[in-house]
Enzyme design. Structure first.
Site, PDB file in Angstrom:
ATOM      1  CB  SER A 118     -39.871   8.343 -51.011  1.00  0.00           C
ATOM      2  OG  SER A 118     -39.032   9.732 -52.827  1.00  0.00           O
ATOM      3  CE  LYS A 121     -41.908   8.791 -55.261  1.00  0.00           C
ATOM      4  NZ  LYS A 121     -40.819   9.848 -53.876  1.00  0.00           N
ATOM      5  CB  SER A 284     -39.558   5.412 -54.202  1.00  0.00           C
ATOM      6  OG  SER A 284     -39.681   6.245 -53.135  1.00  0.00           O
TER       7      SER A 284
END
Length: 452
Positions: A118, A121, A284
């Site tokens: 993640s 991102k 997230s």
């Protein structure tokens, strides 16, 4: 005293003081009015003080602390983190890049690329802000298409809510009467709704929703558990039900339809992109990140798909001067285990986002979770040395066998430091220990007097 008398006495005890106060106000010639709080002043200094109160003139206060500037000493940084990064729980493949906000290289370990999870991102949200701008919004509309047909047109609002659909339904019912057929248009996005680079279990197990240009609550089921099979169809049904509650008669169930030239009857806009970015990074949010990637693809190439979005995200950050050598990106969330990114790429994205030259990217920094307090870091940094709590701000990244952490920390000397850490060959049994080891690296930077 009976129950009825008890309730009566209770009401009397409640209202008697109110009546007395109102009576005193009336006797004093003071009218009771409802305060209008719709448009408060934006300038506190413009609000006059109460009658009879004299306030001293405003003065410019002296600073009590200097800004977080300067660069750290590479030797001090190395001594702070090297031993912690040697933790066996991190596995045999660890990438680390530590730098100053001015771009100065302070420490690096490992080479090549790794699975970012993640932390990817950071690229997606930076690209979205760079391409679309922080004030950009996404509009969901309702149009009429022929007699007695209303069409809910998805505009790719990642955070469209049930309340938004209710407002659209009421606005629609104010302009359309009688019996209608409801359709929905999701043609804004193209290609598969499920990424072919994701493990096949992700959607069936409710890890992530199919990515569509229309949904409500990101495709989550009304029960709060799991995801619906067809988010767009489910959102259209919610809208149809809201139309009924607003006074219309709806025939049949909603069907998918592409509208080339409808007449708009209602519209609702999303939050500004800057707020969506903060939400995406703090929590997230996988679905929101994927929609933002699709939107970047639309802005850059006119195609809103996984492939177009991934390509456009890399192109956008590359145009910002971020090194992307060796990067392989297949989605916007980092759920794909085929994604590969260097730690220098993540660190550079943070440097650019924090730069005074790019105020439009600021929400990438303000959206980073705060260690021990917000988002995906709320339950971390609570063990051992607590110097990182409230000081470290970082994006997490976790997949089976992978743990990442990338963010900004201020050391004991007030020196800002950027760090990006990825370990992508972690033994499953060491997952929590590896995550704690990365927290310890960031904590070591917070506790360090690394200022040069």
């Amino acid at each position: 005293m009976g129950r009825r008398d008890a309730r009566h006495g209770s009401r009397l005890a409640f209202w008697l003081p109110v009546v007395l106060v109102l009576g005193l106000l009336a006797a004093a010639g003071i009218a009771y009015v409802e305060v209008d709080r719709a448009a408060p002043s934006d300038d506190p200094a413009a609000i006059p003080p109460p009658a009879g109160l004299t306030l001293p003139a405003l003065t410019t206060p002296s600073p009590v602390a200097t800004g977080a500037t300067g660069s750290a000493d590479p030797g001090a940084v190395r001594r702070a983190v090297e031993q912690v990064l040697d933790d066996a729980d991190l596995g045999p493949h660890v990438l680390a890049t530590i730098a100053g906000l001015d771009g100065s290289q302070l420490y690096s370990a490992g080479s090549g690329t790794a699975m970012p999870a993640s932390t990817l991102k950071l690229l997606t949200t930076t690209a979205a802000l760079d391409t679309l701008g922080p004030d950009h919004t996404f509009d969901t509309t309702v149009v009429t298409d022929g007699p007695r047909r209303v069409v809910l047109v998805g505009g790719g609002d990642p955070l469209l809510s049930p309340q938004d659909l209710k407002k659209l339904a009421r606005a629609t019912a104010a302009k359309v009467t009688g019996t209608v057929k409801v359709s929905y248009d999701i043609s804004l996005f193209s290609g598969p709704a499920i990424n072919p680079h994701w493990p096949a279990t992700y959607v069936p197990e409710g890890v992530v929703s199919p990515i569509q240009a229309l949904w409500v609550d990101e495709g989550r089921a009304a029960t709060g558990f799991g995801r619906v099979d067809d988010p767009a169809a489910a959102a259209a049904q919610v809208f149809a039900d809201d139309l009924v509650r607003a006074g219309l008669t709806v025939r049949g169930t909603p069907d998918e339809r592409t509208v080339a030239d409808g007449t708009e009857v209602a519209r609702i806009s999303s939050r500004p992109l800057s707020q969506i970015v903060e939400h995406t990074l703090t929590t997230s949010d996988n679905e929101a990140a994927e929609v933002l990637s699709h939107q970047v693809g639309l802005a850059v190439s006119g195609v809103g798909s996984f492939a177009a979005g991934a390509k456009a995200v890399v192109q956008s950050v590359d145009d910002l001067g971020v090194p992307t050598s060796g990067a392989k990106v297949y989605d916007g969330s980092g759920l794909s285990r085929d994604d590969l990114v260097g730690s220098d790429t993540l660190a550079s994205v943070l440097e650019v986002a924090a730069s005074a030259d790019h105020p439009e990217l600021r929400s990438v920094v303000t959206g980073l979770p705060v260690a021990g307090f917000t988002g995906s870091l709320v339950d971390r940094f609570g063990q051992g040395d607590l110097a990182g709590r409230g000081v470290v701000r970082a994006k997490t990244g976790t997949l089976t066998g992978t743990s990442g952490l990338a963010g900004i920390v201020t050391d004991r000397d007030g020196t800002p430091i950027v760090f990006a850490l990825i370990a992508d060959r972690v033994d499953v049994l060491d997952t929590l220990d590896a995550r704690e080891a990365l927290d310890e690296v960031a904590t070591a930077l917070a506790a360090c007097r690394c200022g040069s």
